[in-house]
Design a protein around this motif. Structure first.
Motif, PDB file in Angstrom:
ATOM      1  N   VAL A   1       0.841  -1.210   0.000  1.00  0.00           N
ATOM      2  CA  VAL A   1       0.000   0.000   0.000  1.00  0.00           C
ATOM      3  C   VAL A   1       0.873   1.257   0.000  1.00  0.00           C
ATOM      4  CG1 VAL A   1      -1.608   1.356   1.417  1.00  0.00           C
ATOM      5  CG2 VAL A   1      -2.047  -1.069   1.001  1.00  0.00           C
ATOM      6  N   VAL A   2       1.913   1.280   0.822  1.00  0.00           N
ATOM      7  CA  VAL A   2       2.816   2.430   0.853  1.00  0.00           C
ATOM      8  C   VAL A   2       3.505   2.591  -0.507  1.00  0.00           C
ATOM      9  CG1 VAL A   2       4.971   3.326   1.858  1.00  0.00           C
ATOM     10  CG2 VAL A   2       3.181   2.426   3.347  1.00  0.00           C
ATOM     11  N   LEU A   3       3.978   1.483  -1.077  1.00  0.00           N
ATOM     12  CA  LEU A   3       4.648   1.538  -2.381  1.00  0.00           C
ATOM     13  C   LEU A   3       3.705   2.060  -3.463  1.00  0.00           C
ATOM     14  CD1 LEU A   3       6.600  -1.847  -2.273  1.00  0.00           C
ATOM     15  CD2 LEU A   3       7.479   0.454  -1.778  1.00  0.00           C
ATOM     16  N   LEU A   4       2.469   1.574  -3.462  1.00  0.00           N
ATOM     17  CA  LEU A   4       1.490   2.045  -4.446  1.00  0.00           C
ATOM     18  C   LEU A   4       1.129   3.511  -4.207  1.00  0.00           C
ATOM     19  CD1 LEU A   4      -0.863  -1.050  -4.692  1.00  0.00           C
ATOM     20  CD2 LEU A   4       0.586  -0.119  -6.509  1.00  0.00           C
ATOM     21  N   GLY A   5       1.036   3.910  -2.949  1.00  0.00           N
ATOM     22  CA  GLY A   5       0.746   5.308  -2.639  1.00  0.00           C
ATOM     23  C   GLY A   5       1.832   6.227  -3.163  1.00  0.00           C
ATOM     24  N   ILE A   6       3.074   5.811  -3.019  1.00  0.00           N
ATOM     25  CA  ILE A   6       4.178   6.611  -3.555  1.00  0.00           C
ATOM     26  C   ILE A   6       4.129   6.621  -5.077  1.00  0.00           C
ATOM     27  CG2 ILE A   6       6.696   6.728  -3.766  1.00  0.00           C
ATOM     28  CD1 ILE A   6       6.783   5.755  -0.806  1.00  0.00           C
ATOM     29  N   ALA A   7       3.817   5.488  -5.681  1.00  0.00           N
ATOM     30  CA  ALA A   7       3.697   5.435  -7.141  1.00  0.00           C
ATOM     31  C   ALA A   7       2.588   6.363  -7.631  1.00  0.00           C
ATOM     32  CB  ALA A   7       3.423   4.002  -7.602  1.00  0.00           C
ATOM     33  N   VAL A   8       1.469   6.383  -6.925  1.00  0.00           N
ATOM     34  CA  VAL A   8       0.367   7.278  -7.293  1.00  0.00           C
ATOM     35  C   VAL A   8       0.824   8.731  -7.182  1.00  0.00           C
ATOM     36  CG1 VAL A   8      -1.890   8.139  -6.534  1.00  0.00           C
ATOM     37  CG2 VAL A   8      -1.497   5.678  -6.754  1.00  0.00           C
ATOM     38  N   ARG A   9       1.512   9.060  -6.106  1.00  0.00           N
ATOM     39  CA  ARG A   9       1.976  10.432  -5.891  1.00  0.00           C
ATOM     40  C   ARG A   9       2.963  10.860  -6.971  1.00  0.00           C
ATOM     41  NH1 ARG A   9       1.048  15.244  -5.158  1.00  0.00           N
ATOM     42  NH2 ARG A   9       2.543  16.443  -3.981  1.00  0.00           N
ATOM     43  N   LEU A  10       3.787   9.927  -7.420  1.00  0.00           N
ATOM     44  CA  LEU A  10       4.764  10.221  -8.475  1.00  0.00           C
ATOM     45  C   LEU A  10       4.138  10.124  -9.866  1.00  0.00           C
ATOM     46  CD1 LEU A  10       7.904   8.359  -7.077  1.00  0.00           C
ATOM     47  CD2 LEU A  10       7.414  10.810  -7.011  1.00  0.00           C
ATOM     48  N   ARG A  11       2.826   9.926  -9.874  1.00  0.00           N
ATOM     49  CA  ARG A  11       2.073   9.772 -11.124  1.00  0.00           C
ATOM     50  C   ARG A  11       2.570   8.579 -11.926  1.00  0.00           C
ATOM     51  NH1 ARG A  11      -0.915  13.736 -10.122  1.00  0.00           N
ATOM     52  NH2 ARG A  11      -0.452  15.914 -10.016  1.00  0.00           N
ATOM     53  N   GLY A  12       2.973   7.565 -11.191  1.00  0.00           N
ATOM     54  CA  GLY A  12       3.487   6.355 -11.818  1.00  0.00           C
ATOM     55  C   GLY A  12       2.373   5.403 -12.209  1.00  0.00           C
ATOM     56  N   ARG A  13       2.746   4.470 -13.033  1.00  0.00           N
ATOM     57  CA  ARG A  13       1.817   3.431 -13.473  1.00  0.00           C
ATOM     58  C   ARG A  13       2.481   2.083 -13.273  1.00  0.00           C
ATOM     59  NH1 ARG A  13       0.705   4.076 -19.578  1.00  0.00           N
ATOM     60  NH2 ARG A  13       0.544   1.898 -19.103  1.00  0.00           N
ATOM     61  N   LEU A  14       1.673   1.101 -13.081  1.00  0.00           N
ATOM     62  CA  LEU A  14       2.166  -0.265 -13.070  1.00  0.00           C
ATOM     63  C   LEU A  14       2.079  -0.796 -14.494  1.00  0.00           C
ATOM     64  CD1 LEU A  14       0.488  -1.654  -9.842  1.00  0.00           C
ATOM     65  CD2 LEU A  14       2.822  -0.871 -10.138  1.00  0.00           C
ATOM     66  N   PRO A  15       3.009  -1.612 -14.902  1.00  0.00           N
ATOM     67  CA  PRO A  15       2.940  -2.149 -16.265  1.00  0.00           C
ATOM     68  C   PRO A  15       1.593  -2.824 -16.516  1.00  0.00           C
ATOM     69  CG  PRO A  15       5.018  -2.725 -15.226  1.00  0.00           C
ATOM     70  CD  PRO A  15       4.165  -2.095 -14.175  1.00  0.00           C
TER      71      PRO A  15
ATOM     72  N   ARG B   1      -3.013   4.796 -15.227  1.00  0.00           N
ATOM     73  CA  ARG B   1      -2.764   5.464 -13.946  1.00  0.00           C
ATOM     74  C   ARG B   1      -3.922   5.274 -12.975  1.00  0.00           C
ATOM     75  NH1 ARG B   1      -3.341  10.104 -11.118  1.00  0.00           N
ATOM     76  NH2 ARG B   1      -1.630  10.546  -9.726  1.00  0.00           N
ATOM     77  N   PHE B   2      -5.170   5.385 -13.481  1.00  0.00           N
ATOM     78  CA  PHE B   2      -6.308   5.209 -12.567  1.00  0.00           C
ATOM     79  C   PHE B   2      -6.354   3.784 -12.022  1.00  0.00           C
ATOM     80  CE2 PHE B   2      -8.287   4.010 -16.607  1.00  0.00           C
ATOM     81  CZ  PHE B   2      -9.002   2.881 -16.258  1.00  0.00           C
ATOM     82  N   GLY B   3      -5.766   2.836 -12.738  1.00  0.00           N
ATOM     83  CA  GLY B   3      -5.691   1.457 -12.243  1.00  0.00           C
ATOM     84  C   GLY B   3      -4.774   1.352 -11.038  1.00  0.00           C
ATOM     85  N   THR B   4      -3.678   2.116 -11.057  1.00  0.00           N
ATOM     86  CA  THR B   4      -2.769   2.139  -9.909  1.00  0.00           C
ATOM     87  C   THR B   4      -3.470   2.747  -8.704  1.00  0.00           C
ATOM     88  OG1 THR B   4      -0.909   2.395 -11.437  1.00  0.00           O
ATOM     89  CG2 THR B   4      -0.480   2.881  -9.131  1.00  0.00           C
ATOM     90  N   VAL B   5      -4.226   3.815  -8.939  1.00  0.00           N
ATOM     91  CA  VAL B   5      -4.985   4.454  -7.850  1.00  0.00           C
ATOM     92  C   VAL B   5      -6.020   3.480  -7.296  1.00  0.00           C
ATOM     93  CG1 VAL B   5      -6.606   6.316  -7.297  1.00  0.00           C
ATOM     94  CG2 VAL B   5      -4.619   6.781  -8.748  1.00  0.00           C
ATOM     95  N   SER B   6      -6.723   2.810  -8.177  1.00  0.00           N
ATOM     96  CA  SER B   6      -7.749   1.859  -7.752  1.00  0.00           C
ATOM     97  C   SER B   6      -7.137   0.690  -6.978  1.00  0.00           C
ATOM     98  CB  SER B   6      -8.505   1.350  -8.981  1.00  0.00           C
ATOM     99  OG  SER B   6      -9.481   0.425  -8.604  1.00  0.00           O
ATOM    100  N   LEU B   7      -6.003   0.192  -7.453  1.00  0.00           N
ATOM    101  CA  LEU B   7      -5.326  -0.904  -6.752  1.00  0.00           C
ATOM    102  C   LEU B   7      -4.863  -0.442  -5.366  1.00  0.00           C
ATOM    103  CD1 LEU B   7      -4.320  -3.818  -6.919  1.00  0.00           C
ATOM    104  CD2 LEU B   7      -2.233  -2.948  -8.004  1.00  0.00           C
ATOM    105  N   HIS B   8      -4.349   0.780  -5.275  1.00  0.00           N
ATOM    106  CA  HIS B   8      -3.927   1.335  -3.989  1.00  0.00           C
ATOM    107  C   HIS B   8      -5.108   1.377  -3.014  1.00  0.00           C
ATOM    108  CE1 HIS B   8      -2.011   3.949  -1.055  1.00  0.00           C
ATOM    109  NE2 HIS B   8      -2.948   4.871  -1.234  1.00  0.00           N
TER     110      HIS B   8
END
Length: 193
Positions: free
Chosen positions: A24-38, A42-49
């Protein structure tokens, strides 16, 4: 349920909470950095978080319930919410309570995000950065598997992953801070006649 079953359930849910909250922390940081998971937008990363946050919270509730139900040690419902008052290992259990209280603040403001506003939500949401290490120290101090090889490696992996992500987040913030004054200066110079 036997006391031994509850003890194993408490140990297992504690380890699962460590892994889930780390993700959850890792995904939260990824969301904040506007990152995406392969493979995910981007909204999928937010939803997964969000989804994993709720799953981790459910495991945390189970972890706490099992600890309270288990008659081997005396942990009351009040001990769960008020830090450092338990007769059983007050420091280590109190740190778990502090981590829970911080996470409850994050959870409640996240559920009421539209009502509390984005600025207040973000300010409270930063408590997640504090709750993770406090919960980690709680587990290290009170966990009966702390000395086991598997738990040591799991803890090292979680700490390494969070440290790398936080380092990336801080580096990103530092780069953004260095760019901001230069961009303002260029804009101001471009506006001169």
């Amino acid at each position: 349920m036997t006391s031994e079953t509850l003890w194993y359930a408490n140990r297992a849910t504690g380890a699962v909470c460590l892994v889930l909250f780390t993700v959850v922390v890792l995904l939260g940081i990824a969301v904040r950095l506007r990152g995406r998971l392969p493979g995910l937008p981007r909204f999928g990363t937010v939803s997964l978080h969000r989804t994993l946050s709720l799953s981790a919270t459910a495991f945390l509730a189970l972890h706490i319930a099992v600890a309270v139900i288990d008659g081997y040690v005396d942990i009351t419902a009040l001990d769960v919410l008020v830090p450092f008052r338990s007769a059983y290992q007050p420091l280590w259990l109190g740190l778990g309570t502090v981590a829970l209280d911080l996470m409850l603040a994050v959870l409640v403001t996240s559920l009421l995000r539209e009502r509390v506003g984005h600025r207040a939500w973000r300010a409270v949401h930063r408590l997640a950065y504090a709750s993770w290490p406090v919960a980690l120290v709680h587990g290290l101090g009170i966990g009966t598997d702390t000395g086991a090889d598997w738990m040591t490696w799991l803890t090292v992996a979680c700490v390494t992953a969070v440290a790398a992500a936080v380092g990336s987040r801080l580096a990103h913030s530092a780069r953004a801070a260095r760019r901001t004054p230069a961009a303002v200066l260029r804009t101001a110079e471009g506006a001169r006649p």
